[in-house]
Design an enzyme around this catalytic site. Structure first.
Site, mmCIF file in Angstrom:
data_model
loop_
_atom_site.group_PDB
_atom_site.id
_atom_site.type_symbol
_atom_site.label_atom_id
_atom_site.label_comp_id
_atom_site.label_asym_id
_atom_site.label_seq_id
_atom_site.Cartn_x
_atom_site.Cartn_y
_atom_site.Cartn_z
ATOM 1 N N ASP A 159 0.842 -1.203 0.000
ATOM 2 C CA ASP A 159 0.000 0.000 0.000
ATOM 3 C C ASP A 159 0.882 1.259 0.000
ATOM 4 O O ASP A 159 0.602 2.240 -0.690
ATOM 5 C CB ASP A 159 -0.904 0.001 1.236
ATOM 6 C CG ASP A 159 -1.597 -1.331 1.427
ATOM 7 O OD1 ASP A 159 -2.533 -1.615 0.679
ATOM 8 O OD2 ASP A 159 -1.166 -2.109 2.300
ATOM 9 N N HIS A 187 -4.489 -3.310 6.585
ATOM 10 C CA HIS A 187 -4.324 -3.586 5.148
ATOM 11 C C HIS A 187 -5.697 -3.984 4.617
ATOM 12 O O HIS A 187 -5.997 -5.172 4.418
ATOM 13 C CB HIS A 187 -3.301 -4.703 4.930
ATOM 14 C CG HIS A 187 -3.202 -5.133 3.491
ATOM 15 N ND1 HIS A 187 -2.814 -4.285 2.491
ATOM 16 C CD2 HIS A 187 -3.474 -6.313 2.895
ATOM 17 C CE1 HIS A 187 -2.850 -4.937 1.326
ATOM 18 N NE2 HIS A 187 -3.245 -6.164 1.558
HETATM 19 N N1 LIG Z 1 -0.534 -8.098 2.532
HETATM 20 C C1 LIG Z 1 -0.555 -7.854 1.243
HETATM 21 O O1 LIG Z 1 -0.243 -6.728 0.809
HETATM 22 C C2 LIG Z 1 -0.943 -8.890 0.232
HETATM 23 C C3 LIG Z 1 -1.450 -10.109 0.630
HETATM 24 N N2 LIG Z 1 -1.823 -11.067 -0.281
HETATM 25 C C4 LIG Z 1 -2.314 -12.347 0.244
HETATM 26 O O2 LIG Z 1 -1.280 -13.312 0.185
HETATM 27 C C5 LIG Z 1 -1.861 -14.619 0.201
HETATM 28 C C6 LIG Z 1 -1.208 -15.518 -0.849
HETATM 29 O O3 LIG Z 1 -1.500 -15.043 -2.135
HETATM 30 P P1 LIG Z 1 -1.091 -15.858 -3.450
HETATM 31 O O4 LIG Z 1 0.325 -16.310 -3.391
HETATM 32 O O5 LIG Z 1 -1.543 -15.035 -4.589
HETATM 33 O O6 LIG Z 1 -2.063 -17.120 -3.309
HETATM 34 P P2 LIG Z 1 -1.916 -18.580 -3.990
HETATM 35 O O7 LIG Z 1 -3.227 -19.247 -3.826
HETATM 36 O O8 LIG Z 1 -1.288 -18.479 -5.337
HETATM 37 O O9 LIG Z 1 -0.850 -19.284 -3.036
HETATM 38 C C7 LIG Z 1 -1.123 -19.590 -1.708
HETATM 39 C C8 LIG Z 1 -0.311 -20.809 -1.358
HETATM 40 O O10 LIG Z 1 -0.475 -21.047 0.039
HETATM 41 C C9 LIG Z 1 -0.601 -22.433 0.210
HETATM 42 N N3 LIG Z 1 -1.201 -22.720 1.494
HETATM 43 C C10 LIG Z 1 -2.508 -22.781 1.820
HETATM 44 N N4 LIG Z 1 -2.651 -23.142 3.110
HETATM 45 C C11 LIG Z 1 -1.412 -23.300 3.612
HETATM 46 C C12 LIG Z 1 -0.901 -23.674 4.881
HETATM 47 N N5 LIG Z 1 -1.705 -23.997 5.910
HETATM 48 N N6 LIG Z 1 0.444 -23.739 5.034
HETATM 49 C C13 LIG Z 1 1.271 -23.456 4.015
HETATM 50 N N7 LIG Z 1 0.855 -23.106 2.789
HETATM 51 C C14 LIG Z 1 -0.467 -23.028 2.598
HETATM 52 C C15 LIG Z 1 -1.414 -22.893 -1.007
HETATM 53 O O11 LIG Z 1 -1.288 -24.287 -1.212
HETATM 54 C C16 LIG Z 1 -0.760 -22.067 -2.107
HETATM 55 O O12 LIG Z 1 0.369 -22.725 -2.658
HETATM 56 C C17 LIG Z 1 -3.356 -14.405 0.001
HETATM 57 O O13 LIG Z 1 -4.012 -14.478 1.257
HETATM 58 C C18 LIG Z 1 -3.423 -12.997 -0.549
HETATM 59 O O14 LIG Z 1 -4.670 -12.387 -0.299
HETATM 60 C C19 LIG Z 1 -1.681 -10.847 -1.609
HETATM 61 C C20 LIG Z 1 -1.182 -9.657 -2.071
HETATM 62 C C21 LIG Z 1 -0.798 -8.587 -1.172
HETATM 63 O O1 LIG Z 2 -6.278 -7.236 -2.613
HETATM 64 C C1 LIG Z 2 -5.988 -8.419 -2.372
HETATM 65 O O2 LIG Z 2 -6.796 -9.285 -2.026
HETATM 66 C C2 LIG Z 2 -4.540 -8.781 -2.413
HETATM 67 C C3 LIG Z 2 -3.862 -7.759 -1.629
HETATM 68 O O3 LIG Z 2 -3.870 -7.789 -0.410
HETATM 69 C C4 LIG Z 2 -3.392 -6.562 -2.328
HETATM 70 O O4 LIG Z 2 -3.174 -6.588 -3.543
HETATM 71 O O5 LIG Z 2 -3.197 -5.562 -1.634
#
Ligand SMILES: NC(=O)C1=CN([C@@H]2O[C@H](COP(=O)(O)OP(=O)(O)OC[C@H]3O[C@@H](n4cnc5c(N)ncnc54)[C@H](O)[C@@H]3O)[C@@H](O)[C@H]2O)C=CC1
Ligand SMILES: O=C([O-])CC(=O)C(=O)O
Length: 326
Positions: A159, A187
């Site tokens: 952000d 967030h």
């Molecule tokens: N804080 C932030 O600014 C942001 C947060 N996110 C969040 O990050 C997270 C991951 O996003 P992506 O990589 O795009 O999702 P994705 O679905 O591509 O990958 C998530 C991975 O986590 C694994 N997983 C699920 N449960 C698990 C567990 N108990 N232990 C270990 N691994 C586990 C899944 O098998 C998958 O490989 C989401 O919750 C998303 O909303 C995404 C973008 C920004």
């Molecule tokens: O918006 C979402 O769900 C993924 C995320 O946290 C971001 O891009 O900031």
């Protein structure tokens, strides 16, 4: 040559993992002289995919990559970890708020908090990326009673970087001209990006833009950027999220820029009147491997209302998961 440090990454077979691991292994996070051992966690059905990622890491022949451990057991992945990036969690789809993920994801962070408590280094630096990041970090922290609560942080750096970029573009400047950005709070779509303390070319940002643009364009654009990416890409931000995670950890470990600060969601000590114990995003300076909240900023009436709104949401999220908070 320095001794290798252990970096645990959860959700390592996911899309953020794919954009993150290669940069950690290349030295972008901890420096070009710091060898790393990657300890990768994912769920059992993802083990084949995770092996594929490990094969690709091997194929890069990174000089700094001392070892790669893959596991579906948090107790193995967090063993002696010096850094832990908790990415593994379900992402949201179109039309969802991040807090709609609370039920699906919260349990992951109580298990992982306990595993960090029992197996990680006592000085482990934890960054929670999985959404809803602040409250997931709170759950992990509360399940790790033997660790300092200050070891647990959540990511608002994406952000922060979004806000820097929007401000620089609006004022027709290079992104490096924008400094002292703060994302306050959660967030989520209640986060408050603050232009009263931000600067462009060293002068107060709010005086260089129209108030109408600030309130009706800038703030909603930053608050809704994650949703806009999901709409455009059909999947949530991955490369920019991985980049922000690198920025967050690098600054925490190696120090933030002098004469600037960064946004980090950290354990509230009551600064700026925010309830103690919430994981709340503040302006932070990092030095000697530690962070501190920038003190003494004047908070005007407009900002006070915004801080109160995002604090209220975090308190509600906390109360919704009280069964997971020992
Ligand atoms: N804080 C932030 O600014 C942001 C947060 N996110 C969040 O990050 C997270 C991951 O996003 P992506 O990589 O795009 O999702 P994705 O679905 O591509 O990958 C998530 C991975 O986590 C694994 N997983 C699920 N449960 C698990 C567990 N108990 N232990 C270990 N691994 C586990 C899944 O098998 C998958 O490989 C989401 O919750 C998303 O909303 C995404 C973008 C920004
Ligand atoms: O918006 C979402 O769900 C993924 C995320 O946290 C971001 O891009 O900031």
């Amino acid at each position: 040559m320095k001794q290798p440090v252990r970096v645990a990454v959860t959700g390592a077979a996911g899309q953020i993992g794919y954009a993150l691991l290669f940069r950690i292994a290349s030295g972008a996070m901890l420096g070009n002289d710091q060898p790393v051992i990657l300890q990768l966690l994912d769920i059992t059905p993802a083990m084949d995919a995770l092996q594929g990622v490990k094969m690709e890491l091997d194929d890069c022949a990174f000089p700094l990559l001392a070892d790669v451990i893959c596991s579906d057991d948090p107790n193995v992945a967090f063993k002696d970890a010096d850094y832990a990036l908790l990415v593994g969690a379900r992402p949201r789809g179109p039309g969802m708020e991040r807090k709609d993920l609370l039920e699906a994801n919260a349990a992951i962070f109580s298990v992982q908090g306990k595993a960090l408590n029992d197996y990680a280094s006592k000085n482990v630096k934890v960054l929670v990326v999985g959404n809803p990041a602040n409250t997931n970090a709170l759950i992990a922290q509360r399940n790790a009673p033997d660790l300092d609560p200050r070891n647990f942080t959540a990511m608002t750096r994406l952000d922060h970087n979004r806000a820097l970029s929007q401000l620089a573009q609006k004022t027709d400047n290079a992104v490096t001209a924008a400094t002292h950005m703060t994302i306050w709070g959660n967030h989520s779509s209640t986060q408050f990006p603050d232009l009263f303390h931000a600067k462009v070319n060293g002068a107060t940002a709010i005086e260089q833009v129209e108030q109408d643009w600030y309130e009706n364009d800038f703030i909603p654009t930053v608050q809704q950027r994650g949703a806009a990416i999901i709409k455009a890409r059909g999947a949530s931000s991955a490369a920019s999220a991985a980049n922000a995670a690198i920025d967050h950890m690098r600054d925490w470990a190696l120090g933030s820029q002098d004469n600037d600060w960064v946004s980090m969601a950290v354990y509230s000590d009551g600064s700026y009147g925010i309830q103690e114990g919430l994981i709340f995003s503040f302006p932070c300076e990092c030095k000697n491997g530690d962070w501190s909240i920038v003190q003494g900023l004047e908070i005007n009436e407009f900002s006070k209302a915004k801080l109160a709104e995002t604090e209220k949401e975090l308190a509600e999220e906390r109360d919704a998961v009280s069964h997971l908070l020992p």
